[in-house]
Design an enzyme around this catalytic site. Sequence first.
Site, PDB file in Angstrom:
ATOM      1  N   ARG A 264      52.624  29.670  53.124  1.00  0.00           N
ATOM      2  CA  ARG A 264      52.730  30.633  51.575  1.00  0.00           C
ATOM      3  C   ARG A 264      53.849  31.210  51.236  1.00  0.00           C
ATOM      4  NH1 ARG A 264      47.488  34.070  50.410  1.00  0.00           N
ATOM      5  NH2 ARG A 264      47.755  34.951  52.221  1.00  0.00           N
TER       6      ARG A 264
ATOM      7  N   ASN B 285      36.979  47.083  30.988  1.00  0.00           N
ATOM      8  CA  ASN B 285      36.577  47.392  29.516  1.00  0.00           C
ATOM      9  C   ASN B 285      37.767  47.818  28.293  1.00  0.00           C
ATOM     10  OD1 ASN B 285      37.326  50.305  29.645  1.00  0.00           O
ATOM     11  ND2 ASN B 285      35.567  50.636  31.584  1.00  0.00           N
TER      12      ASN B 285
ATOM     13  N   ARG C  31      38.346  50.805  26.785  1.00  0.00           N
ATOM     14  CA  ARG C  31      39.512  51.450  27.170  1.00  0.00           C
ATOM     15  C   ARG C  31      39.884  51.582  28.107  1.00  0.00           C
ATOM     16  NH1 ARG C  31      37.796  57.537  29.788  1.00  0.00           N
ATOM     17  NH2 ARG C  31      39.224  59.055  28.945  1.00  0.00           N
TER      18      ARG C  31
ATOM     19  N   HIS D 214      44.741  51.362  27.645  1.00  0.00           N
ATOM     20  CA  HIS D 214      45.074  51.739  28.489  1.00  0.00           C
ATOM     21  C   HIS D 214      46.278  50.681  29.150  1.00  0.00           C
ATOM     22  CE1 HIS D 214      47.080  54.510  31.573  1.00  0.00           C
ATOM     23  NE2 HIS D 214      46.814  53.596  32.160  1.00  0.00           N
TER      24      HIS D 214
ATOM     25  N   ARG E  57      51.682  47.801  28.241  1.00  0.00           N
ATOM     26  CA  ARG E  57      52.059  46.955  27.975  1.00  0.00           C
ATOM     27  C   ARG E  57      52.102  45.834  27.296  1.00  0.00           C
ATOM     28  NH1 ARG E  57      54.385  47.456  33.099  1.00  0.00           N
ATOM     29  NH2 ARG E  57      52.544  47.677  35.219  1.00  0.00           N
TER      30      ARG E  57
END
Length: 206
Positions: free
Chosen positions: A140, A156, A158, A162, A167
């Site tokens: 690979r 979660n 929160r 973030h 992003r």
Amino acid sequence: MTEVQFSSDLSVQYVQHMGSDAMICRAAKVSAQALEAQDAEESARLIKFLADNRHGTPFEHTAMTFMVTEPIFVTREFHRHRIGWSYNEESGRWRKMEARFYLPPVDRPMTQEVIRESSYKAYDEYEFLLKKGIAKEVARQLLPLNLYTSFFATCNARSLMHFLSLRMHKTALWEIRQIANAAYDIFEQYFPLTAHAFVEAGKVAP
Ligand SMILES: Cc1cc2nc3c(=O)[nH]c(=O)nc-3n(C[C@H](O)[C@H](O)[C@H](O)COP(=O)(O)OP(=O)(O)OC[C@H]3O[C@@H](n4cnc5c(N)ncnc54)[C@H](O)[C@@H]3O)c2cc1C
């Protein structure tokens, strides 16, 4: 010879979630032992207060699992998000990697041609090694970063905010922005008050 596929897909699918905007409010109010149900307007006000004041821990009493399918070079960026995230990715040790490669969805024929050619060549050489009896986990390493992979990502609210704050930003890689926008759409569906408070707070994570 295996048929090599090219795609520009960047996909985030909903798998499961736990909690709700109401649960976040209950977690915030436990300190005052004021756990009675509140109406939507009160909840929206409380969640906005938490987001604006970066009172982050109530958002942690939630969970979301996504199935993400994207090329390896985007996954490398995604998996840098360590806190409040769990990942399980498809294996290149236990199974043969699929011949599916990412092509940027842009009108750049020369770039596309070079990417196609190098992907064909790499997959050919990968299969050559496998036919010679070389282990999948060794063979690979010939495969390029535009090979598709898929993984479960659990977070979660929160830790998701973030991730989204970094992003969804215009300076982030175009491909991870598409992934973040798709994750936001799912988030908004299940935690609408929290998602809107996050946007109103300037996409700053609490
Ligand atoms: C536009 C952009 C460009 C980037 N370019 C590069 C690059 O060139 N090279 C590169 O290596 N990375 C790069 N990164 C990745 C970046 O450095 C982070 O690894 C990634 O964004 C994850 O962010 P994070 O560490 O805040 O997230 P998480 O790992 O989820 O951490 C969340 C938060 O927990 C706290 N935290 C986590 N770990 C620690 C710790 N050890 N000590 C103290 N506090 C901690 C911090 O407050 C952190 O913000 C880039 C990211 C972006 C968005």
